[in-house]
Structure formats: C-alpha cells, structure tokens
Design a protein around this motif. Sequence first.
Motif, PDB file in Angstrom:
ATOM      1  N   TYR A 117      50.363  31.177  62.333  1.00  0.00           N
ATOM      2  CA  TYR A 117      49.326  30.676  63.283  1.00  0.00           C
ATOM      3  C   TYR A 117      48.081  31.175  62.495  1.00  0.00           C
ATOM      4  N   PHE A 118      48.034  31.948  61.483  1.00  0.00           N
ATOM      5  CA  PHE A 118      46.954  32.294  60.557  1.00  0.00           C
ATOM      6  C   PHE A 118      47.380  32.307  59.062  1.00  0.00           C
ATOM      7  N   ILE A 119      46.570  31.774  58.440  1.00  0.00           N
ATOM      8  CA  ILE A 119      47.019  31.904  57.040  1.00  0.00           C
ATOM      9  C   ILE A 119      45.420  31.881  56.242  1.00  0.00           C
ATOM     10  N   GLY A 120      45.071  32.806  55.559  1.00  0.00           N
ATOM     11  CA  GLY A 120      43.912  33.063  54.817  1.00  0.00           C
ATOM     12  C   GLY A 120      43.906  33.149  53.289  1.00  0.00           C
ATOM     13  N   LEU A 121      42.864  32.752  52.696  1.00  0.00           N
ATOM     14  CA  LEU A 121      42.815  33.072  51.217  1.00  0.00           C
ATOM     15  C   LEU A 121      41.308  33.225  50.782  1.00  0.00           C
ATOM     16  N   SER A 122      41.308  34.322  49.949  1.00  0.00           N
ATOM     17  CA  SER A 122      39.732  34.831  49.548  1.00  0.00           C
ATOM     18  C   SER A 122      39.786  35.378  48.231  1.00  0.00           C
ATOM     19  N   SER A 123      38.781  34.978  47.752  1.00  0.00           N
ATOM     20  CA  SER A 123      38.378  35.169  46.285  1.00  0.00           C
ATOM     21  C   SER A 123      36.895  35.769  46.124  1.00  0.00           C
ATOM     22  N   ALA A 124      36.652  36.827  45.487  1.00  0.00           N
ATOM     23  CA  ALA A 124      35.312  37.369  45.195  1.00  0.00           C
ATOM     24  C   ALA A 124      35.057  37.865  44.070  1.00  0.00           C
ATOM     25  N   ASN A 125      33.860  37.841  43.251  1.00  0.00           N
ATOM     26  CA  ASN A 125      33.903  38.371  41.804  1.00  0.00           C
ATOM     27  C   ASN A 125      32.396  39.051  41.974  1.00  0.00           C
ATOM     28  N   ARG A 145      41.213  39.373  44.649  1.00  0.00           N
ATOM     29  CA  ARG A 145      41.881  38.377  45.331  1.00  0.00           C
ATOM     30  C   ARG A 145      42.974  38.550  46.367  1.00  0.00           C
ATOM     31  N   ALA A 146      43.073  37.885  47.392  1.00  0.00           N
ATOM     32  CA  ALA A 146      43.679  38.153  48.770  1.00  0.00           C
ATOM     33  C   ALA A 146      44.269  36.885  49.550  1.00  0.00           C
ATOM     34  N   LEU A 147      45.647  37.183  50.056  1.00  0.00           N
ATOM     35  CA  LEU A 147      46.210  36.272  50.740  1.00  0.00           C
ATOM     36  C   LEU A 147      46.797  36.865  52.013  1.00  0.00           C
ATOM     37  N   ARG A 148      46.644  36.335  53.387  1.00  0.00           N
ATOM     38  CA  ARG A 148      46.989  36.999  54.436  1.00  0.00           C
ATOM     39  C   ARG A 148      47.731  36.012  55.163  1.00  0.00           C
ATOM     40  N   ALA A 149      48.667  36.177  55.981  1.00  0.00           N
ATOM     41  CA  ALA A 149      49.427  35.296  56.915  1.00  0.00           C
ATOM     42  C   ALA A 149      49.884  36.134  58.070  1.00  0.00           C
ATOM     43  N   GLY A 171      45.012  41.510  45.173  1.00  0.00           N
ATOM     44  CA  GLY A 171      44.969  41.846  43.552  1.00  0.00           C
ATOM     45  C   GLY A 171      43.627  42.509  43.180  1.00  0.00           C
ATOM     46  N   ARG A 172      43.044  43.426  42.845  1.00  0.00           N
ATOM     47  CA  ARG A 172      41.788  43.862  42.558  1.00  0.00           C
ATOM     48  C   ARG A 172      41.801  44.358  41.215  1.00  0.00           C
ATOM     49  N   GLN A 173      40.892  43.999  40.279  1.00  0.00           N
ATOM     50  CA  GLN A 173      40.310  44.854  38.997  1.00  0.00           C
ATOM     51  C   GLN A 173      39.038  45.400  39.236  1.00  0.00           C
ATOM     52  N   LEU A 174      38.677  46.641  39.026  1.00  0.00           N
ATOM     53  CA  LEU A 174      37.621  47.226  39.329  1.00  0.00           C
ATOM     54  C   LEU A 174      37.293  48.054  38.123  1.00  0.00           C
ATOM     55  N   GLY A 175      35.805  47.977  37.847  1.00  0.00           N
ATOM     56  CA  GLY A 175      35.318  48.697  36.610  1.00  0.00           C
ATOM     57  C   GLY A 175      35.123  50.281  37.229  1.00  0.00           C
ATOM     58  N   VAL A 176      34.923  50.903  36.371  1.00  0.00           N
ATOM     59  CA  VAL A 176      34.555  52.661  36.720  1.00  0.00           C
ATOM     60  C   VAL A 176      33.009  52.873  36.204  1.00  0.00           C
ATOM     61  N   PRO A 177      32.323  52.813  37.357  1.00  0.00           N
ATOM     62  CA  PRO A 177      31.041  53.383  37.101  1.00  0.00           C
ATOM     63  C   PRO A 177      30.762  54.353  36.177  1.00  0.00           C
ATOM     64  N   GLU A 178      29.859  54.496  35.046  1.00  0.00           N
ATOM     65  CA  GLU A 178      29.698  55.488  34.298  1.00  0.00           C
ATOM     66  C   GLU A 178      28.489  56.267  34.362  1.00  0.00           C
ATOM     67  N   GLY A 179      28.261  57.497  34.330  1.00  0.00           N
ATOM     68  CA  GLY A 179      27.068  58.256  34.520  1.00  0.00           C
ATOM     69  C   GLY A 179      27.164  59.586  33.885  1.00  0.00           C
ATOM     70  N   PRO A 180      25.880  60.240  33.938  1.00  0.00           N
ATOM     71  CA  PRO A 180      25.756  61.528  33.150  1.00  0.00           C
ATOM     72  C   PRO A 180      26.920  62.493  33.502  1.00  0.00           C
ATOM     73  N   LEU A 181      27.472  62.714  34.582  1.00  0.00           N
ATOM     74  CA  LEU A 181      28.511  63.492  34.760  1.00  0.00           C
ATOM     75  C   LEU A 181      29.777  63.033  34.771  1.00  0.00           C
ATOM     76  N   ALA A 182      30.082  61.893  34.056  1.00  0.00           N
ATOM     77  CA  ALA A 182      31.380  61.380  33.549  1.00  0.00           C
ATOM     78  C   ALA A 182      31.182  60.908  32.012  1.00  0.00           C
TER      79      ALA A 182
END
Length: 575
Positions: A117-125, A145-149, A171-182
């Motif tokens: 009764y519900f199907i959803g698709l999403s994509s975000a960059n 990217r995501a799929l839901r039913a 499915g996600r691909q995330l960067g790793v923020p970089e700063g002076p403590l890393a």
Amino acid sequence: QSPSLQWSSAGGQSLKPVLRGLGGNRVLTAFQGWRYDNLQGGLDHGLDFPLLGVDHAEILLGPNTLALGTDALSGVLYFTDVRPKTSPQRQFQGFGGTNLVGGQWSYHGPSQGLTPYFIGLSSANQSEYRDAHGDTVHGSDGHTRALRALWNWGSLEASRGQHRMSFTATGRQLGVPEGPLAHVDSADEHSGHNQTIQGLYWALESQWKKGVWRVRTHQGMNQSIREEKEGDDVHIGFAMRMLSSTTSATRSMPFSSLSLQGGMEETFGIQAFSRNVRNLPGADDQVYPDAQQGYLAGFYHRALRFKNLEASTGIRGEWGTFPVWSGLARLAWTPRENSHGQLRVSRGSRAPQLEERYAYGNHIGAGRFEIGDSTLGPEKLWNLDAQWHWEGRIVDVQVGGFYQRYEDFIALNPEERAGDWVFVYGAAPAVLTGGEVSAHAHQGPWHLQAAYAGVYAQRPDGEALPSVAPSKWSAVLRYQNATHKIPLMVHVVAEYFDTKTRLAYSEQLFWGTTSLPGYLLLHAQVAATLSDRASVEVGVDNLLNAAYAHPLSLAQQVGVLEPGRQARLTLIYQW
C-alpha cells in the motif's frame, strides 16, 4: 519542538538523537514497530534509515519501556508508519539547495492483499559544505539512496488475523570531515576518507483477537554492512557486517470495565534478541572482533483505572550475555479535562554494547583511536520523574523533572597516552538531575512556543560527567492559515545552546579549555499550497550564519564547524 530533544550530527550527514542530555546507546529508536539497532559503532553513527512512509514520531522520556528493551535509559524515539489510504495517491518531491540536491517519489494507496500500500524511492546528494567562516569542510560530502515498501492485509476480527509487513533498503556513502583534532589534509592532498553503509531492515507484525485478549507477534531483522576507507588506493580501514534480529510474542487485554467507574489492562510477553558483529574479508584493521550477544526476555505490565486515577506497574527480565532486569511503577491523575500529570519510579538496566567492550583500533568514521573494556558490566540506574500538563483556552503549559542515579555509568573518555589522544571506555557511578518546561500560546492561525531543558550531571566526587549535552532554550513561531486563496505556513525556530562550563577533567585536557561556547541558531521555512496538486517550500537553516559545533557531535570532536547558512527549495506535486 520537544524541549528535551536535541540533534547532534556527524558533520552534517548523520543525525543522532539526544534525549535529556544523553545520546548514543541510551536512546532507543523504534523503527518498523520494534527496536532499531542504532549501529552506534563508537556512538557517532546516527539514524541511517529514511523517513519514507513515516507518519509521525513520539518521544517517551526516561527508562519506561518494557516491551522494547531495558536499555532506553534516556528515552525512546518511536517512529510510526503511515496507514493505508482509501484512494491511491502518488507524490513527487524535488529539492535543491546550497549543497543538497535530490528527489523522492512515493505511492500511497489502500490495502490490496499482498500488494504494497506504500512504496517510496529517494535519492539525495550532498556536496562538501562551507562553515560560517566560508571555509570548505573536506570530507563532508555524501549521497544516500533508499527504497521502502509497506504491506497490510487481513482483519483483526478474522480468524487469520491482521498482518503488517515493512521492508527498507538503504545505501549511503559518507565522507569523513577532517579537522585539527583528526588527520588533516590540505585541499590538494585530501585523501578522500569515506565510509559506505548498506542497510536492510525487515519486520512482520501479526495480531489476532481472541475473546477479550489480543495476541501480537513481531519478527524483525536489521542488517548493516559498514566499510571505512582512506586513501586513493581505497585502503579499507575496517569492514564489518552487523546483524540484529528479534522475535516477540505479546498477549494483552485492553481496558475492560470492572465497574462503571474503573477498568483494568493487562499485558505480558516474551522476546528473543541477538546481535552479531562479523569482520568482512579485505579489512586491514579489526576495530571490533567477531562477537555476539543476546538475550531471552519476559515482561509483564498491569494497569488499573478508577475515576480520574490510573496506576500501573510492570517488570521485565532478560537472561543472556548479561542478566538484567527493569521495572516501573506509575501513578497518573487527571483532575480535569484540561490537566493531567504523572509520577513514576523506574529501574533501568543496559548491557554494554560490543563496541564498548571490545573496541581497539583507529575508528576512521569517528576520527579517533578507541579502546574498550572487556570487564564492563551492565549499567543500572534508579529513576524518579514527574510531569504535569495543563491546557488553557490560549496557553498550554507542560513541566517535568527527573532524578537518575547510575551505579555504573559507561562513558567514553579522552585520554593521552604516549603523546597521542585515545578514547577509552570506562564505568563509574553518576547522578543526573534535570527538567524541562514548555509553554504554547495559540490564537487563530498564530502559534508561539517557548521551551527550556537542562541536565546537571556529575560523579559522586562532584566532577562533571563527560558527553552530556548543554542546556537548551528554544522558541517556535508558526503562522498557518488554510483559508487564504493560497494557503500559507510560516515557521521560524530559534534555539540557544548554553555555554558548556562543566567539562570532565579529561575533556578539559582534550579541548584545552574549561568551557565550550554557546551559540544561537535561527531557522525559517515558508510553505505555500499552489493548487490541489502542487505546493512549494522554501527554507533557510542557520539563518544567522553562526559558527558552531554541538558538543556531542563528530564535528566538534575532530575540530571542525557545522554548516553555515544553507538555503533549500522543495517542489511537491501529487496526483
């Protein structure tokens, strides 16, 4: 708009809920009808599921859940799915902004047997963002990217019962923020640290009505494959599969009339839960070893109602890797239709997670070296809290307070060893006190809400407890008028986070200061309905371009700032 809820982020990518000053493993998230294994891996991975098909979220404060588990020591964030519609509806959303672009499509219709009764698709960059100083934060990019039913069939009154099934894939691909403590790279030498997360979430809920009783069964599964990489040659820091599953059966009798003025409700059930962590081939490092833990639990709850009083009590026991128990006693009073309150005493217990016991290695996604403690035992606490709510013709007021005494509060403390900073898990007694107050004024299309929430946390010797969120003041102004020729909604949110002056001694050494600065955030949104099918939303986050980082966020821990001012535009079309 809940005064006790805060969000800390992992560099603008993953949001982590914080309730009553604490986050991570002490906030239990319920998704698809059962406990969602938060994949906390070092406490910095947030909610990796989409809001596709989610109708609303409820907040339950304190250790008060018997059916979901004993480890909701700060509270529960419960997401409820949309229900079937009487007629089909399709919707498309397209959105873009300062550093975000994507879209979402969904179908939402009636129950039709085994047809969803519900199907959803999403994509975000998301591209790398700029902070309030205009500096680009390398490693803050990513995509999702995501799929839901959702399915629903049968009837509660029928002999075969009513059934609901849900399935989510991300499915996600995330960067790793970089700063002076890393680890820090220049713009030319940026090595592209990133992490990939693949998640599958499935649940089946069935209900039958047997006389005055209702029987409910629930099976659920969460699987996540996580890889953390660095370097142009795709060096895999570590890769692992985390699988958790649960099976529960509950029998409950809703409020039945004992007399003209009273009633009773009774619930009992059993539950099995298991969690596995397995390192995948190709991983050069093993931050966590292959391990498993789980339990078999039983719970019982009984509530009595007489006139304007309601009393309830319950207990839950878990047997497995760590035998623990929890319980509660609650008294609620409704003297008038416009006011009600409650007083509750509860016992909470939380078994240490595998990460807290066995971590040893460089956790790239969290930007730090973590060391666990295999001797850790369960966290145990006594909780006392009270709430009161009053509704007036123009103003509503809600107040609450709590007191928690931990016997073994597990914390992640920064510690300097051989000239390098490492994060070490340890446990010691602790006391937390705090409260929240909220006032909501409403007149016609205008709404104004003001709120405050604060927590005071310390060790028995008076030293501040690490990893506790600051006090927060907030105000929400909303104008909503559906009678206009073009229905309009204007929403403005102001949040002020107090200066954090109480740092644990280990935190003072790590930050090199005795306090973390406070900050003010202002967000605005305007939504207009253009026709029966089309609407548009315009929003600006961090309108004042404040330079900030939440004290519990990954951004703070690696020494970078959260995003500066960001604008977005959303177009919605449904048919």
